[in-house]
Design an enzyme around this catalytic site. Sequence first.
Site, PDB file in Angstrom:
ATOM      1  N   ALA A 170       3.259   6.050  -2.717  1.00 38.78           N
ATOM      2  CA  ALA A 170       4.467   6.804  -3.062  1.00 38.78           C
ATOM      3  C   ALA A 170       4.671   6.885  -4.568  1.00 38.78           C
ATOM      4  CB  ALA A 170       5.685   6.167  -2.389  1.00 38.78           C
ATOM      5  N   GLY A 195       0.810  -1.217   0.000  1.00 35.34           N
ATOM      6  CA  GLY A 195       0.000   0.000   0.000  1.00 35.34           C
ATOM      7  C   GLY A 195       0.840   1.261   0.000  1.00 35.34           C
ATOM      8  N   CYS A 196       1.904   1.260   0.778  1.00 31.74           N
ATOM      9  CA  CYS A 196       2.772   2.435   0.859  1.00 31.74           C
ATOM     10  C   CYS A 196       3.515   2.662  -0.447  1.00 31.74           C
ATOM     11  CB  CYS A 196       3.737   2.292   2.024  1.00 31.74           C
ATOM     12  SG  CYS A 196       2.868   2.193   3.618  1.00 31.74           S
ATOM     13  N   THR A 197       3.870   1.569  -1.113  1.00 28.88           N
ATOM     14  CA  THR A 197       4.521   1.679  -2.413  1.00 28.88           C
ATOM     15  C   THR A 197       3.562   2.277  -3.430  1.00 28.88           C
ATOM     16  OG1 THR A 197       6.035  -0.136  -1.953  1.00 28.88           O
ATOM     17  CG2 THR A 197       5.629   0.376  -4.278  1.00 28.88           C
TER      18      THR A 197
END
Length: 161
Positions: free
Chosen positions: A50, A45-47
Amino acid sequence: MSQLVAGEVAPAFTLPDADGNLVSLSDFPGRKVVVYFYPAAMTPGCTTQAVDFTAARDDFLEAGIDVIGISPDAPDKLAMFRQRKDLRITLLSDESKETLNAYGAWGTKVLYGKSMEGVLRSTFLIDVDDEGTGTIELAQYNVRATGHVDRLRRDLGLLHL
């Protein structure tokens, strides 16, 4: 933990970036800054978030808006994340979680049916005045990683359909 709302003074911060250089909110006088908090570099999710912010970076910059991502990861992990995913946004490390707490982005969350302490994925639009003091223009808590950047761009009038 209290959540911030539009019109409040944005908590000041000075944190190391992926290269160990200190970055402060006051480094952006006369500009707007999207500050988003995410749980951990190199997770799915963070990838997604970003990479989406990086893809939209030029639209934000054209509108006078800088983008900063903050997580509790160490600067060396952020540097690896930036390199592996070719990220072109500023990533800051808040290992002490002071800034996360100040923005109400750290607290109890439920993940797979279990309560735990962690980062509450949150996004803020901050208007930084000429003296370097920020005012919250938009505060979004518990956002989803997928589709969030496009929704934010639409909300800010940056997404041209």
